[in-house]
Scaffold this motif. Structure first.
Motif, PDB file in Angstrom:
ATOM      1  N   ASN A   1       0.808  -1.228   0.000  1.00 11.46           N
ATOM      2  CA  ASN A   1       0.000   0.000   0.000  1.00 11.46           C
ATOM      3  C   ASN A   1       0.837   1.273   0.000  1.00 11.46           C
ATOM      4  OD1 ASN A   1      -2.682  -0.818  -0.295  1.00 11.46           O
ATOM      5  ND2 ASN A   1      -2.870  -1.321   1.870  1.00 11.46           N
ATOM      6  N   ALA A   2       1.984   1.254   0.683  1.00 14.57           N
ATOM      7  CA  ALA A   2       2.891   2.400   0.721  1.00 14.57           C
ATOM      8  C   ALA A   2       4.256   1.871   1.154  1.00 14.57           C
ATOM      9  CB  ALA A   2       2.381   3.467   1.690  1.00 14.57           C
ATOM     10  N   TYR A   3       5.215   2.767   1.316  1.00 18.46           N
ATOM     11  CA  TYR A   3       6.542   2.341   1.767  1.00 18.46           C
ATOM     12  C   TYR A   3       7.290   3.552   2.312  1.00 18.46           C
ATOM     13  CZ  TYR A   3       7.652   4.203  -2.870  1.00 18.46           C
ATOM     14  OH  TYR A   3       7.749   5.009  -3.970  1.00 18.46           O
ATOM     15  N   TYR A   4       8.331   3.264   3.099  1.00 16.90           N
ATOM     16  CA  TYR A   4       9.223   4.323   3.566  1.00 16.90           C
ATOM     17  C   TYR A   4      10.290   4.519   2.491  1.00 16.90           C
ATOM     18  CZ  TYR A   4       6.972   3.415   8.053  1.00 16.90           C
ATOM     19  OH  TYR A   4       6.049   3.241   9.052  1.00 16.90           O
ATOM     20  N   ASP A   5      10.269   5.677   1.885  1.00 15.45           N
ATOM     21  CA  ASP A   5      11.119   5.930   0.724  1.00 15.45           C
ATOM     22  C   ASP A   5      12.601   5.761   1.048  1.00 15.45           C
ATOM     23  OD1 ASP A   5      11.252   6.775  -2.057  1.00 15.45           O
ATOM     24  OD2 ASP A   5      12.203   8.587  -1.303  1.00 15.45           O
ATOM     25  N   GLU A   6      13.007   6.157   2.263  1.00 15.67           N
ATOM     26  CA  GLU A   6      14.428   6.100   2.617  1.00 15.67           C
ATOM     27  C   GLU A   6      14.961   4.676   2.700  1.00 15.67           C
ATOM     28  OE1 GLU A   6      12.296   7.668   6.342  1.00 15.67           O
ATOM     29  OE2 GLU A   6      11.790   7.252   4.259  1.00 15.67           O
ATOM     30  N   LEU A   7      14.062   3.689   2.926  1.00 15.07           N
ATOM     31  CA  LEU A   7      14.489   2.293   3.014  1.00 15.07           C
ATOM     32  C   LEU A   7      14.570   1.620   1.644  1.00 15.07           C
ATOM     33  CD1 LEU A   7      12.454   1.119   6.144  1.00 15.07           C
ATOM     34  CD2 LEU A   7      14.904   1.555   6.022  1.00 15.07           C
ATOM     35  N   GLU A   8      13.897   2.182   0.655  1.00 16.92           N
ATOM     36  CA  GLU A   8      13.849   1.606  -0.696  1.00 16.92           C
ATOM     37  C   GLU A   8      13.515   0.117  -0.676  1.00 16.92           C
ATOM     38  OE1 GLU A   8      16.655   4.109  -3.559  1.00 16.92           O
ATOM     39  OE2 GLU A   8      17.842   3.019  -2.061  1.00 16.92           O
ATOM     40  N   PRO A   9      12.422  -0.254  -0.007  1.00 13.97           N
ATOM     41  CA  PRO A   9      12.082  -1.681   0.057  1.00 13.97           C
ATOM     42  C   PRO A   9      11.392  -2.154  -1.209  1.00 13.97           C
ATOM     43  CG  PRO A   9      10.378  -0.389   1.116  1.00 13.97           C
ATOM     44  CD  PRO A   9      11.427   0.594   0.659  1.00 13.97           C
ATOM     45  N   VAL A  10      11.352  -3.460  -1.382  1.00 13.87           N
ATOM     46  CA  VAL A  10      10.466  -4.036  -2.395  1.00 13.87           C
ATOM     47  C   VAL A  10       9.039  -3.777  -1.914  1.00 13.87           C
ATOM     48  CG1 VAL A  10       9.758  -6.133  -3.579  1.00 13.87           C
ATOM     49  CG2 VAL A  10      12.157  -5.807  -2.959  1.00 13.87           C
ATOM     50  N   SER A  11       8.166  -3.345  -2.806  1.00 14.19           N
ATOM     51  CA  SER A  11       6.824  -2.954  -2.362  1.00 14.19           C
ATOM     52  C   SER A  11       5.769  -3.303  -3.402  1.00 14.19           C
ATOM     53  CB  SER A  11       6.781  -1.446  -2.082  1.00 14.19           C
ATOM     54  OG  SER A  11       7.073  -0.714  -3.264  1.00 14.19           O
ATOM     55  N   ILE A  12       4.522  -3.309  -2.934  1.00  9.03           N
ATOM     56  CA  ILE A  12       3.363  -3.503  -3.806  1.00  9.03           C
ATOM     57  C   ILE A  12       2.396  -2.369  -3.525  1.00  9.03           C
ATOM     58  CG2 ILE A  12       1.495  -5.036  -4.500  1.00  9.03           C
ATOM     59  CD1 ILE A  12       3.079  -7.387  -3.481  1.00  9.03           C
ATOM     60  N   THR A  13       2.177  -1.514  -4.505  1.00  9.77           N
ATOM     61  CA  THR A  13       1.335  -0.339  -4.312  1.00  9.77           C
ATOM     62  C   THR A  13       0.444  -0.123  -5.530  1.00  9.77           C
ATOM     63  OG1 THR A  13       3.061   1.090  -5.262  1.00  9.77           O
ATOM     64  CG2 THR A  13       3.070   0.809  -2.861  1.00  9.77           C
ATOM     65  N   ILE A  14      -0.447   0.834  -5.397  1.00  9.75           N
ATOM     66  CA  ILE A  14      -1.241   1.322  -6.532  1.00  9.75           C
ATOM     67  C   ILE A  14      -0.642   2.660  -6.952  1.00  9.75           C
ATOM     68  CG2 ILE A  14      -3.537   2.083  -7.268  1.00  9.75           C
ATOM     69  CD1 ILE A  14      -4.713   0.318  -5.132  1.00  9.75           C
ATOM     70  N   ASP A  15      -0.755   3.015  -8.208  1.00  7.48           N
ATOM     71  CA  ASP A  15      -0.338   4.340  -8.659  1.00  7.48           C
ATOM     72  C   ASP A  15      -1.374   5.343  -8.148  1.00  7.48           C
ATOM     73  OD1 ASP A  15       0.321   6.686  -9.968  1.00  7.48           O
ATOM     74  OD2 ASP A  15       0.766   5.711 -11.870  1.00  7.48           O
ATOM     75  N   ASP A  16      -1.173   5.778  -6.903  1.00  2.00           N
ATOM     76  CA  ASP A  16      -2.177   6.623  -6.252  1.00  2.00           C
ATOM     77  C   ASP A  16      -2.256   8.019  -6.853  1.00  2.00           C
ATOM     78  OD1 ASP A  16      -3.497   5.090  -4.090  1.00  2.00           O
ATOM     79  OD2 ASP A  16      -1.457   4.800  -3.379  1.00  2.00           O
ATOM     80  N   GLU A  17      -1.155   8.507  -7.385  1.00  4.74           N
ATOM     81  CA  GLU A  17      -1.216   9.808  -8.054  1.00  4.74           C
ATOM     82  C   GLU A  17      -2.158   9.725  -9.259  1.00  4.74           C
ATOM     83  OE1 GLU A  17       1.573  12.765 -10.731  1.00  4.74           O
ATOM     84  OE2 GLU A  17       2.552  11.591  -9.152  1.00  4.74           O
ATOM     85  N   LYS A  18      -2.018   8.662 -10.030  1.00  9.08           N
ATOM     86  CA  LYS A  18      -2.899   8.493 -11.180  1.00  9.08           C
ATOM     87  C   LYS A  18      -4.338   8.259 -10.731  1.00  9.08           C
ATOM     88  CE  LYS A  18      -3.342   6.085 -15.595  1.00  9.08           C
ATOM     89  NZ  LYS A  18      -2.745   5.077 -16.514  1.00  9.08           N
ATOM     90  N   GLY A  19      -4.512   7.539  -9.611  1.00 12.09           N
ATOM     91  CA  GLY A  19      -5.853   7.307  -9.091  1.00 12.09           C
ATOM     92  C   GLY A  19      -6.553   8.615  -8.735  1.00 12.09           C
ATOM     93  N   GLY A  20      -5.840   9.512  -8.040  1.00 11.30           N
ATOM     94  CA  GLY A  20      -6.408  10.814  -7.710  1.00 11.30           C
ATOM     95  C   GLY A  20      -6.690  11.641  -8.950  1.00 11.30           C
ATOM     96  N   TYR A  21      -5.827  11.494  -9.946  1.00 13.25           N
ATOM     97  CA  TYR A  21      -6.016  12.179 -11.224  1.00 13.25           C
ATOM     98  C   TYR A  21      -7.292  11.683 -11.908  1.00 13.25           C
ATOM     99  CZ  TYR A  21      -5.082  13.621 -16.052  1.00 13.25           C
ATOM    100  OH  TYR A  21      -5.190  14.163 -17.315  1.00 13.25           O
ATOM    101  N   LEU A  22      -7.490  10.360 -11.932  1.00 11.69           N
ATOM    102  CA  LEU A  22      -8.669   9.792 -12.592  1.00 11.69           C
ATOM    103  C   LEU A  22      -9.959  10.206 -11.887  1.00 11.69           C
ATOM    104  CD1 LEU A  22      -7.451   6.150 -13.389  1.00 11.69           C
ATOM    105  CD2 LEU A  22      -7.760   8.043 -15.007  1.00 11.69           C
ATOM    106  N   GLN A  23      -9.946  10.229 -10.554  1.00 12.17           N
ATOM    107  CA  GLN A  23     -11.117  10.687  -9.801  1.00 12.17           C
ATOM    108  C   GLN A  23     -11.528  12.085 -10.252  1.00 12.17           C
ATOM    109  OE1 GLN A  23      -9.209  10.152  -5.825  1.00 12.17           O
ATOM    110  NE2 GLN A  23     -11.215   9.374  -5.208  1.00 12.17           N
TER     111      GLN A  23
END
Length: 370
Positions: free
Chosen positions: A171-193
Motif C-alpha cells: 500500500n505504501a513504503y518508507y522511501d528512505e528504506l527503498e524496500p520491495v513494495s506492492i502499491t497502486i499508482d495513487d497519483e494516477k488514481g487521484g487524477y482519474l477521480q
C-alpha cells in the motif's frame, strides 16, 4: 502496573532490538540503570538475569554485561515456517480482504501466519517490530504506519535487514528504506477521480486527503494535476487535509462549513480519499437534504464493500485487495526461499498496479444554471 524489573528489562531489550547495543557491546552499568529507573540493585540484576537466561546478554566477571551476538543466537529450531504480517488495521475496511488473500496463499504453501495491527500508531508499530525481531520469522509483510511522515522506528527496520529477515511493504513504503513494495499508482488514481468529474462538467471540486499516509499525499497530487491540466483555477478552500486522528470529524466539519456559508462558491463535486470517507460525507449530505448525484457528485477510492452498501452506489477507484495479498505472499516467499546472496542480487521488482475507475451512480453531468 508492570513490575519494576520488567520495565528495566524491556528498556534493555528495546535497545538491543533497535541496534543501539551491538553484539559484544557493553550495556549500561548496574549503577547507571539504578539511577535511570530509581530502582534497587536487586531489581536491575533481576532484569539483567532474565535477559542473560533468554540469551540476549552475557556477563564477564569483573567486566560487566554485554549484548549477545544475535545473528548466532537467532537460528531456527524447527521446520515450522512463519510469516509475520503487520498492517495498520486487520478487520476494518479493505484490510481483511488483503489479509485473506495473503493468508490463503501462505497456508497453501505451508507457512504459518502471525498477524499484528498497529492502528496506524508508531508506538504499536515499535512494539510489534520488536516482537517480530524476537520471534525471528522467515519473512515479514508490512503496511507502514503514517508513511508520509518521518518514521521514528527506522532503526528497527534496519535491524531486520541486519538480521537478514526479508520484508516487503504494501500500500505504501518508507522511501528512505527503498524496500520491495506492492502499491497502486495513487497519483494516477487521484487524477482519474478528478478528471472524471471535470469531464462531467464540474469545476468547483473539493478534494479530501489524509496526509499522514503516502497514499493521501499522492492522491492529492493527482487531484491538483488534473485541475491544472484542464485549466481550472485551484481554490485553496476546496483542499481539505486531515490525519488519522481526526479522520472521523474534520472532513465532516469542513464540508458542513463550506455548504453552510451563503457567500461561498458551492461545490458541485467531491473527490474522497477513500470509500469510508465518502460514506461519512454522504451521511452529512443526506442530513442536509442535498441529493447525490443531482446536486453534488462524489467519487470514492478503493472499491470497498462500502461502495455498494449505501442507496447511492459509489463511483470509485478499484483496489486489487485480494490480489495484493496474494502477490505479497508470493513475493515474500520468493525472498525467503532464495536466500543466498547470488540469488538475492537479482532483486525482485516492486509492483505498481494501474488504477481503474469504476462507474456507478454517485456522479453525473452537472446541470448548468442559466
Amino acid at each position: 502496573m508492570k513490575p519494576k524489573h520488567s520495565i528495566v528489562r524491556e528498556y534493555i531489550l528495546s535497545k538491543i532490538l533497535n541496534g543501539t547495543f551491538e553484539p559484544h557491546q557493553k550495556i549500561n552499568s548496574e549503577s547507571e540503570l539504578m539511577e535511570k529507573f530509581h530502582v534497587s540493585r536487586h531489581t536491575v540484576r533481576q532484569a539483567i538475569g532474565d535477559l542473560v537466561t533468554q540469551g540476549w546478554l552475557y556477563s564477564k566477571q569483573g567486566s560487566g554485561t554485554f549484548c549477545a551476538d544475535k545473528s548466532k543466537r537467532q537460528t531456527k529450531t524447527s521446520d515450522i515456517k512463519n510469516i509475520a504480517i503487520i498492517t495498520t488495521y486487520i478487520s476494518d475496511y479493505i484490510f481483511s480482504s488483503i489479509i485473506r488473500g495473503a493468508e490463503s496463499y501462505l497456508s497453501r504453501k505451508g507457512y504459518n501466519v502471525s498477524l499484528f495491527s498497529t492502528n496506524n500508531n508508531y508506538q504499536n508499530e515499535k512494539e510489534f517490530l520488536e516482537r517480530v525481531l524476537i520471534l525471528h520469522p522467515d519473512g515479514v509483510i508490512i503496511e507502514p504506519t503514517k508513511s508520509a511522515l518521518s518514521n521514528p522506528n527506522l532503526s528497527l527496520y534496519l535491524n531486520l535487514e541486519k538480521l537478514k529477515i526479508p520484508y516487503i511493504m504494501i500500500n505504501a513504503y518508507y522511501d528512505e528504506l527503498e524496500p520491495v513494495s506492492i502499491t497502486i499508482d495513487d497519483e494516477k488514481g487521484g487524477y482519474l477521480q478528478t478528471k472524471h468529474l471535470i469531464e462531467l462538467g464540474h469545476e468547483n471540486i473539493i478534494g479530501f486527503f489524509k496526509t499522514d499516509d503516502l497514499q493521501g499525499t499522492r492522491r492529492m497530487k493527482g487531484y491538483l494535476k488534473a485541475l491544472r491540466e484542464h485549466s481550472i483555477p485551484i481554490n485553496p478552500k476546496f483542499i481539505i487535509t486531515f490525519e488519522t486522528s481526526d479522520k472521523m470529524t474534520k472532513p465532516v466539519e469542513k464540508l458542513n462549513k463550506l455548504l453552510s456559508q451563503e457567500n461561498n462558491v458551492k461545490p458541485t463535486g467531491i473527490v474522497c480519499y477513500n470509500d469510508e470517507l465518502a460514506i461519512l460525507l454522504l451521511n452529512l449530505l443526506r442530513e442536509k437534504k442535498i441529493v447525490v448525484p443531482d446536486e453534488i457528485s462524489i467519487v470514492g477510492y478503493d472499491d470497498s464493500f462500502l461502495a455498494e452498501a449505501s442507496e447511492v452506489k459509489l463511483t470509485t477507484i478499484e483496489h486489487p485487495k485480494i490480489k495484493m495479498g496474494e502477490d505479497a505472499a508470493k513475493m515474500i516467499i520468493d525472498l525467503v526461499e532464495n536466500v543466498n546472496e547470488s540469488q538475492r542480487n537479482n532483486k525482485l521488482e516492486s509492483i505498481v498496479y494501474e488504477p481503474k475507475l469504476i462507474l456507478r451512480t454517485s456522479t453525473k453531468h452537472i446541470t448548468k444554471k442559466i
